[in-house]
Design a protein around this motif. Structure first.
Motif, PDB file in Angstrom:
ATOM      1  N   UNK A 105      13.443  14.353 -20.730  1.00 57.02           N
ATOM      2  CA  UNK A 105      14.841  13.936 -20.568  1.00 57.02           C
ATOM      3  C   UNK A 105      15.778  15.123 -20.359  1.00 57.02           C
ATOM      4  N   UNK A 106      15.432  16.263 -20.936  1.00 55.98           N
ATOM      5  CA  UNK A 106      16.292  17.439 -20.800  1.00 55.98           C
ATOM      6  C   UNK A 106      16.273  18.015 -19.386  1.00 55.98           C
ATOM      7  N   UNK A 107      15.376  17.517 -18.556  1.00 53.34           N
ATOM      8  CA  UNK A 107      15.222  18.065 -17.203  1.00 53.34           C
ATOM      9  C   UNK A 107      15.881  17.210 -16.127  1.00 53.34           C
ATOM     10  N   UNK A 108      16.690  16.239 -16.531  1.00 51.49           N
ATOM     11  CA  UNK A 108      17.276  15.300 -15.567  1.00 51.49           C
ATOM     12  C   UNK A 108      18.023  16.023 -14.447  1.00 51.49           C
ATOM     13  N   UNK A 109      18.891  16.958 -14.789  1.00 48.67           N
ATOM     14  CA  UNK A 109      19.674  17.652 -13.772  1.00 48.67           C
ATOM     15  C   UNK A 109      18.783  18.479 -12.851  1.00 48.67           C
ATOM     16  N   UNK A 110      17.808  19.148 -13.442  1.00 46.85           N
ATOM     17  CA  UNK A 110      16.900  19.981 -12.654  1.00 46.85           C
ATOM     18  C   UNK A 110      16.054  19.121 -11.716  1.00 46.85           C
ATOM     19  N   UNK A 111      15.625  17.972 -12.216  1.00 49.76           N
ATOM     20  CA  UNK A 111      14.843  17.056 -11.381  1.00 49.76           C
ATOM     21  C   UNK A 111      15.694  16.526 -10.236  1.00 49.76           C
ATOM     22  N   UNK A 112      16.906  16.132 -10.538  1.00 51.47           N
ATOM     23  CA  UNK A 112      17.797  15.618  -9.494  1.00 51.47           C
ATOM     24  C   UNK A 112      18.033  16.676  -8.413  1.00 51.47           C
ATOM     25  N   UNK A 113      18.107  17.923  -8.826  1.00 53.51           N
ATOM     26  CA  UNK A 113      18.336  19.008  -7.872  1.00 53.51           C
ATOM     27  C   UNK A 113      17.157  19.186  -6.932  1.00 53.51           C
ATOM     28  N   UNK A 114      15.933  19.227  -7.488  1.00 50.78           N
ATOM     29  CA  UNK A 114      14.768  19.450  -6.630  1.00 50.78           C
ATOM     30  C   UNK A 114      14.500  18.228  -5.751  1.00 50.78           C
ATOM     31  N   UNK A 115      14.900  17.051  -6.218  1.00 50.66           N
ATOM     32  CA  UNK A 115      14.699  15.849  -5.418  1.00 50.66           C
ATOM     33  C   UNK A 115      15.571  15.842  -4.171  1.00 50.66           C
ATOM     34  N   UNK A 116      16.638  16.620  -4.188  1.00 47.17           N
ATOM     35  CA  UNK A 116      17.528  16.688  -3.033  1.00 47.17           C
ATOM     36  C   UNK A 116      17.049  17.713  -2.006  1.00 47.17           C
TER      37      UNK A 116
END
Length: 235
Positions: A185-196
């Motif tokens: 859960x702490x990686x939500x922002x990082x995941x959203x970034x790489x998904x873009x």
């Protein structure tokens, strides 16, 4: 964006996770794993692909478990060679053709194990830490459906730590891959970034960061993760 929840172990918890409608549920068939699966997989929607995780297993055993549990995807988490993968896929194709030919007869036999009518997906895992030579993937391009990139560690998966995702910026191929390794859960922002990014990320694979103990997933946290990352990400 697809979601795979791996390391399922207990019937009630499997049913709870299945209610969240992930795209893949992973069952580890590796005796050295704390999440080694032995038992019965409960019924859940056909939209969820049952995935068997294997580590340098005999092909005969892999096929036997594919048939027993009607697995729709195979994740190879060991040092399986191109020759191994090719042989495995050929044998699966032969068994599938046999099943289709005898479909009506087989279905009439109570409790008969049989292979999926659909082609079984093959996912090959590679561990990454601070760097990676993507040339090692070239021989596998024609024989696997997906790659999965996990954190290289002491265990064959489930280490609970992330690798340096910037390494993936040099990924040179079109074949899609699963992103794994300590995602929480702490990686939500990082995941959203790489998904873009333009990377061909097909799915996110989560496991230990969503557990109260090995094999028991935290349902509320998984639900929140799926809502915040999977549902809201548009590639």
């Amino acid at each position: 964006m697809k979601l795979k929840v791996c390391g399922m172990k207990y019937v009630e918890n499997i049913q709870q996770v299945a209610d969240l409608q992930p795209d893949y549920l992973g069952f580890i068939f590796y005796e050295k794993s704390k999440r080694n699966f032995e038992g019965i997989i409960p019924e859940f929607p056909n939209s969820i692909k049952k995935t068997g995780v294997f580590v340098n297993e005999y092909i005969e055993i892999v096929i036997s478990l594919v048939e027993e549990y009607r697995l729709e995807a195979i994740q190879l988490h060991g040092d399986e060679s191109v020759e191994y993968v090719t042989d495995l896929k050929n044998q699966l194709t032969e068994r599938r053709a046999l099943f289709i030919e005898e479909n009506k007869q087989i279905k009439k036999k109570k409790n008969q194990h049989y292979i999926s009518e659909n082609e079984v997906e093959v996912i090959k895992v590679f561990g990454i830490k601070d760097e990676f030579n993507f040339d090692v993937l070239k021989p596998y391009l024609e024989v696997v459906d997906f790659f999965l990139f996990d954190t290289k560690g002491k265990e064959r998966g489930g280490n609970g730590t992330k690798f340096d995702w910037s390494v993936l910026e040099k990924y040179p191929f079109d074949i899609p891959f699963f992103l794994s390794g300590g995602i929480g859960l702490d990686d939500v922002e990082e995941v959203q970034k790489i998904m873009k990014s333009d990377l061909p990320i097909y799915a996110l694979d989560v496991n230990s960061q969503f557990e109260s103990k090995p094999g028991v997933k935290k349902i509320e946290e998984l639900e929140k993760f799926k809502k915040n990352v999977i549902t809201n990400v548009v590639k």
